[in-house]
Design an enzyme around this catalytic site. Structure first.
Site, mmCIF file in Angstrom:
data_model
loop_
_atom_site.group_PDB
_atom_site.id
_atom_site.type_symbol
_atom_site.label_atom_id
_atom_site.label_comp_id
_atom_site.label_asym_id
_atom_site.label_seq_id
_atom_site.Cartn_x
_atom_site.Cartn_y
_atom_site.Cartn_z
ATOM 1 N N LYS A 121 0.845 -1.204 0.000
ATOM 2 C CA LYS A 121 0.000 0.000 0.000
ATOM 3 C C LYS A 121 0.877 1.251 0.000
ATOM 4 O O LYS A 121 0.606 2.220 -0.712
ATOM 5 C CB LYS A 121 -0.957 -0.023 1.201
ATOM 6 N N GLN B 146 -4.842 -1.624 9.193
ATOM 7 C CA GLN B 146 -4.809 -2.973 8.616
ATOM 8 C C GLN B 146 -5.467 -3.960 9.571
ATOM 9 O O GLN B 146 -5.133 -4.028 10.749
ATOM 10 C CB GLN B 146 -3.351 -3.380 8.321
ATOM 11 N N ASP C 125 -11.311 2.648 3.394
ATOM 12 C CA ASP C 125 -11.657 1.228 3.273
ATOM 13 C C ASP C 125 -13.165 1.043 3.089
ATOM 14 O O ASP C 125 -13.616 -0.048 2.735
ATOM 15 C CB ASP C 125 -11.247 0.472 4.551
HETATM 16 N N1 GUN Z 1 -7.484 -6.816 5.809
HETATM 17 C C1 GUN Z 1 -7.834 -7.561 4.755
HETATM 18 N N2 GUN Z 1 -8.275 -6.773 3.751
HETATM 19 C C2 GUN Z 1 -8.200 -5.513 4.194
HETATM 20 C C3 GUN Z 1 -8.510 -4.252 3.608
HETATM 21 O O1 GUN Z 1 -8.966 -4.122 2.469
HETATM 22 N N3 GUN Z 1 -8.278 -3.176 4.392
HETATM 23 C C4 GUN Z 1 -7.811 -3.272 5.653
HETATM 24 N N4 GUN Z 1 -7.641 -2.156 6.357
HETATM 25 N N5 GUN Z 1 -7.519 -4.419 6.229
HETATM 26 C C5 GUN Z 1 -7.711 -5.538 5.494
#
Ligand code: GUN
Length: 282
Positions: free
Chosen positions: A51, A95, A118
Site C-alpha cells: 500500500k 490494517q 476502506d
Molecule cells: N485486511 C484484509 N483486507 C483488508 C482491507 O482491504 N483493508 C484493511 N484495512 N484491512 C484488510
C-alpha cells in the site's frame, strides 16, 4: 480461457490516479494516507508495504504508524483521533485483523467516515446499500473494475459469492446486485454448496481456505474470481481456488498472486484521491 491480469489492470488504474494526483498537487493539495499496522503479522506487513509503495507511485504522501502488539485500545483510538483531526491526512487505513485484545469494530467506527478509505464505517456501508456512496470497499470494487476491464457483463448473470465477511463477501454481493446480477451468498452453513456454485456464471471465492473451490464445483465457461491469499502444503502462495484443475473449465479466471490483490490496492488509491478532493472541495 483467459487469465485475468490484475497487475495490468491495476497499473492502468494507478496511472490514471497518478495523472489526476498531479493536477491536484498543482492546485496545492497532496493526498495523504495514514496506514496503521498493529503487531507483527507477516502477511499484514506485506500488505502495508504494498500500500505504501502504491502511494509513492501515484504521488501521495503516506505515513506509517507501526505499533506494537501490546498497544492498548485507548492508545490506538487516540492515534485515530489525532489523524481524524489532521488536515494533511485524507485517508486512514488500519490494517485488519488487529491482534487479540483489540477491537476491530471500535477502530472502524472511530475513523471519520470522510477519511474511511476502506469504506468499513457503518455510515459508508449504509450508503453503499442504498447506492449513494463516496467510497466503495477496496476488494469488491477492485473486482468490479477488473470485470469491466475485461467487458464481463454482470446483468442477469447468476453470481455466487462464497464468504460473508463485512470486508469482502457482503459488499461483493451488493456491488454485483447493483449491476443487476442475481446474487447468492454462500457460507459455512450453506447446504449443497456444490449445487449452488455449479450454477454460477460468476463465482467469487472469499473463504480463506487453500484450494477450497475444486473443478467439480465450477460450471463450464464460468468466470472465477479468487480473493484467497493462503499458503499451500508446500508453503507456496495460493488462492481459495484449485487453479490448476479449475482453470480449463473457466472462460475467465484470476490468478493468485497477480489477480485481486493488486486491484484492492488500486481502489485504495482511488478512494484516497477522492477523499482528498472531497475534503478540499475540489
Ligand atoms: N485486511 C484484509 N483486507 C483488508 C482491507 O482491504 N483493508 C484493511 N484495512 N484491512 C484488510
Amino acid at each position: 480461457m483467459v487469465i485475468i491480469d490484475g497487475k495490468k489492470v491495476s497499473a492502468q488504474v494507478k496511472e490514471q490516479v497518478a495523472s489526476e494526483t498531479k493536477e491536484l498537487i498543482a492546485q496545492g493539495v497532496t493526498p495523504g494516507l495514514a496506514v496503521i499496522l498493529v503487531g507483527d503479522d507477516p502477511a499484514s506487513r506485506v500488505y502495508v508495504n504494498n500500500k505504501k509503495k502504491a502511494c509513492e507511485f501515484v504521488g501521495f504522501k503516506s505515513e506509517e504508524f507501526a505499533l506494537p502488539a501490546t498497544t492498548t485500545q485507548e492508545e490506538l483510538l487516540a492515534l485515530v483521533d489525532e489523524l481524524n483531526n489532521r488536515k494533511d491526512i485524507n485517508g486512514i487505513l488500519c490494517q485488519l485483523p488487529l491482534p487479540k485484545g483489540l477491537d476491530d469494530n471500535a477502530v472502524i467506527e472511530a475513523i471519520s467516515p470522510l477519511k474511511d478509505v476502506d469504506a468499513f464505517h457503518k455510515q459508508n456501508v449504509g450508503r453503499i446499500m442504498i447506492g449513494d456512496y463516496d467510497f466503495l470497499p477496496c476488494t469488491p470494487a477492485g473486482i468490479m473494475e477488473m470485470l469491466h476491464a475485461y467487458d464481463i457483463d454482470v446483468d442477469g448473470k447468476n453470481c455466487v459469492v462464497i464468504g460473508r465477511s463485512n470486508i469482502v463477501g457482503k459488499p461483493m454481493g451488493m456491488l454485483l446486485l447493483h449491476e443487476n446480477g442475481t446474487v447468492t451468498i454462500c457460507h459455512s452453513h450453506t447446504k449443497n454448496l456444490k449445487e449452488i456454485t455449479a450454477n454460477a456464471d460468476i463465482l467469487v471465492a472469499a473463504i480463506g481456505r487453500a484450494k477450497f473451490v475444486t473443478a467439480d464445483m465450477v460450471k463450464e465457461g464460468a468466470v472465477v474470481i479468487d480473493v484467497g491469499m493462503n499458503r499451500d502444503e508446500n508453503g507456496k502462495l495460493c488462492g481459495d481456488v484449485d487453479f490448476e484443475n479449475v482453470k480449463d473449465k473457466c472462460s475467465y479466471i484470476t490468478p493468485v498472486p497477480g489477480g485481486v490483490g493488486p486491484m484492492t490496492i488500486a481502489t485504495l488509491m482511488k478512494n484516497t484521491l477522492k477523499a482528498a478532493r472531497l475534503q478540499n472541495n475540489l
